[in-house]
Design a protein around this motif. Structure first.
Motif, PDB file in Angstrom:
ATOM      1  N   LEU A 158     -89.207 -61.320  70.306  1.00 32.89           N
ATOM      2  CA  LEU A 158     -88.457 -62.575  70.347  1.00 32.89           C
ATOM      3  C   LEU A 158     -89.402 -63.761  70.286  1.00 32.89           C
ATOM      4  CD1 LEU A 158     -86.445 -60.399  71.508  1.00 32.89           C
ATOM      5  CD2 LEU A 158     -85.368 -62.301  72.709  1.00 32.89           C
ATOM      6  N   PHE A 159     -90.470 -63.700  71.058  1.00 33.44           N
ATOM      7  CA  PHE A 159     -91.516 -64.724  71.027  1.00 33.44           C
ATOM      8  C   PHE A 159     -92.746 -64.180  71.733  1.00 33.44           C
ATOM      9  CE2 PHE A 159     -88.469 -65.770  74.431  1.00 33.44           C
ATOM     10  CZ  PHE A 159     -89.265 -65.639  75.555  1.00 33.44           C
ATOM     11  N   LYS A 160     -93.889 -64.797  71.464  1.00 29.62           N
ATOM     12  CA  LYS A 160     -95.159 -64.360  72.035  1.00 29.62           C
ATOM     13  C   LYS A 160     -95.731 -65.429  72.966  1.00 29.62           C
ATOM     14  CE  LYS A 160     -96.421 -61.511  68.041  1.00 29.62           C
ATOM     15  NZ  LYS A 160     -97.445 -61.262  66.991  1.00 29.62           N
ATOM     16  N   LEU A 161     -96.619 -64.984  73.830  1.00 30.34           N
ATOM     17  CA  LEU A 161     -97.295 -65.892  74.755  1.00 30.34           C
ATOM     18  C   LEU A 161     -97.997 -67.008  73.986  1.00 30.34           C
ATOM     19  CD1 LEU A 161     -98.295 -66.453  77.703  1.00 30.34           C
ATOM     20  CD2 LEU A 161    -100.289 -65.053  77.144  1.00 30.34           C
ATOM     21  N   LEU A 177     -88.174 -56.780  77.316  1.00 29.42           N
ATOM     22  CA  LEU A 177     -89.319 -56.569  78.204  1.00 29.42           C
ATOM     23  C   LEU A 177     -90.272 -57.754  78.130  1.00 29.42           C
ATOM     24  CD1 LEU A 177     -90.971 -54.570  80.035  1.00 29.42           C
ATOM     25  CD2 LEU A 177     -92.134 -53.850  77.918  1.00 29.42           C
ATOM     26  N   VAL A 178     -90.612 -58.294  79.303  1.00 29.83           N
ATOM     27  CA  VAL A 178     -91.672 -59.308  79.386  1.00 29.83           C
ATOM     28  C   VAL A 178     -92.982 -58.543  79.531  1.00 29.83           C
ATOM     29  CG1 VAL A 178     -92.542 -61.330  80.584  1.00 29.83           C
ATOM     30  CG2 VAL A 178     -90.086 -60.886  80.536  1.00 29.83           C
ATOM     31  N   LYS A 179     -93.764 -58.485  78.472  1.00 31.44           N
ATOM     32  CA  LYS A 179     -94.884 -57.553  78.392  1.00 31.44           C
ATOM     33  C   LYS A 179     -95.998 -57.870  79.374  1.00 31.44           C
ATOM     34  CE  LYS A 179     -95.827 -55.810  74.389  1.00 31.44           C
ATOM     35  NZ  LYS A 179     -96.237 -55.614  72.990  1.00 31.44           N
ATOM     36  N   GLU A 180     -96.253 -59.148  79.625  1.00 33.77           N
ATOM     37  CA  GLU A 180     -97.375 -59.508  80.507  1.00 33.77           C
ATOM     38  C   GLU A 180     -97.174 -59.018  81.937  1.00 33.77           C
ATOM     39  OE1 GLU A 180     -97.797 -61.870  76.947  1.00 33.77           O
ATOM     40  OE2 GLU A 180     -96.093 -61.501  78.279  1.00 33.77           O
ATOM     41  N   GLU A 208     -90.232 -58.632  74.203  1.00 39.28           N
ATOM     42  CA  GLU A 208     -89.948 -57.648  73.147  1.00 39.28           C
ATOM     43  C   GLU A 208     -88.596 -56.992  73.419  1.00 39.28           C
ATOM     44  OE1 GLU A 208     -91.721 -53.423  71.373  1.00 39.28           O
ATOM     45  OE2 GLU A 208     -92.800 -54.544  72.918  1.00 39.28           O
ATOM     46  N   CYS A 209     -87.863 -56.739  72.354  1.00 41.49           N
ATOM     47  CA  CYS A 209     -86.588 -56.023  72.469  1.00 41.49           C
ATOM     48  C   CYS A 209     -86.882 -54.529  72.568  1.00 41.49           C
ATOM     49  CB  CYS A 209     -85.702 -56.317  71.258  1.00 41.49           C
ATOM     50  SG  CYS A 209     -84.114 -55.436  71.269  1.00 41.49           S
TER      51      CYS A 209
END
Length: 268
Positions: A158-161, A177-180, A208-209
């Motif tokens: 959806l978007f990146k840091l 999911l918030v990857k960080e 990320e989806c």
């Protein structure tokens, strides 16, 4: 003083005489029912007053009142009174169209009435929900009519840091999911609202989806518009983002406590 008044009067008379010598102006005077060879300011004023009184009809009076309400909308800073004034103006213009047998005008302003009514109803619901926010109601349902639908498939980012941020998301279905921080976001949660508050409008994480889903989005520009329409929305958004920050702090504290406990157990 008398000499000065006489000079001004003389200048005005010369201007009037010069104007009547102009063929175009003379033609206009004839169309107004005046004699170009015998024109005075009193005659012009009286003729204009006569024309004005002759054209005062109920239809024109309604049109003048409607125009007044439309001018008032230009002076209003918030949307609710603007919509109300616009609707009142539409009523008067529709009545003008009906009385003057102007079908196009009648249908146009008759059509604008329900459109303004729907938008007014939405804004009143928005104000009501924003006021409830000040009392602790954290429902986000009231914001949905102002959002647009978007779908994502598993694996989509959806978007990146640190990406530029310009919109906020509300999850409807699926998982994200918030990857960080390895946190799953389930349906009914907001994402991307913190980017609205960062000084440079940058993303504070990567999302990320992880399961096909649907989200609703609203741009930051639209959020600002809603804020200016009803400043109490600012309080709602402040509570909303503060809640998210407190959740993040609590999550970090729990992780830190778990790491300390694990370290203590290893030492023991």
């Amino acid at each position: 003083m008398a000499s000065s008044s006489a000079d001004i009067s003389t200048i005005l008379d010369r201007i009037l005489d010069a104007a009547t010598d102009n063929l175009r102006i003379a033609k206009i005077l004839v169309q107004m029912g005046l004699d170009p060879n015998n024109v005075t300011y009193d005659a012009i004023f009286n003729r204009l007053l006569e024309i004005f009184l002759h054209n005062i009809t109920l239809a024109n009076l309604l049109a003048a009142i409607g125009a007044g309400f439309f001018v008032a909308t230009l002076l209003m800073r918030t949307m609710v009174p603007l919509r109300v004034a616009n609707m009142v103006g539409c009523v008067f213009f529709a009545a003008f169209g009906a009385l003057s047998a102007n079908v196009a005008t009648f249908l146009l302003y008759l059509l604008l009435l329900p459109i303004n009514a729907v938008r007014l109803r939405q804004m009143l619901k928005l104000v009501k929900k924003a006021r409830h926010a000040a009392e602790g109601d954290m429902s986000i349902e009231w914001l949905k009519p102002f959002m647009t639908e978007r779908k994502y498939r598993c694996g989509d980012i959806l978007f990146k840091l640190r990406d530029p941020a310009n919109e906020m998301y509300l999850t409807v279905t699926g998982k994200f999911l918030v990857k960080e921080i390895n946190v799953e976001i389930l349906p009914g949660a907001l994402m991307g609202e913190l980017g609205f508050l960062t000084p440079d409008n940058r993303r504070t994480g990567t999302v990320e989806c992880i399961e096909d889903g649907q989200v609703l989005t609203i741009t930051y520009d639209r959020l600002l518009e809603i804020y200016f329409q009803d400043p109490q929305f600012g309080y709602y958004f402040l509570v909303l983002t503060s809640q998210r920050l407190l959740q993040n702090i609590q999550r970090l504290q729990d992780q830190l406590a778990a790491e300390r406990a694990a370290t203590t157990n290893r030492i023991a």
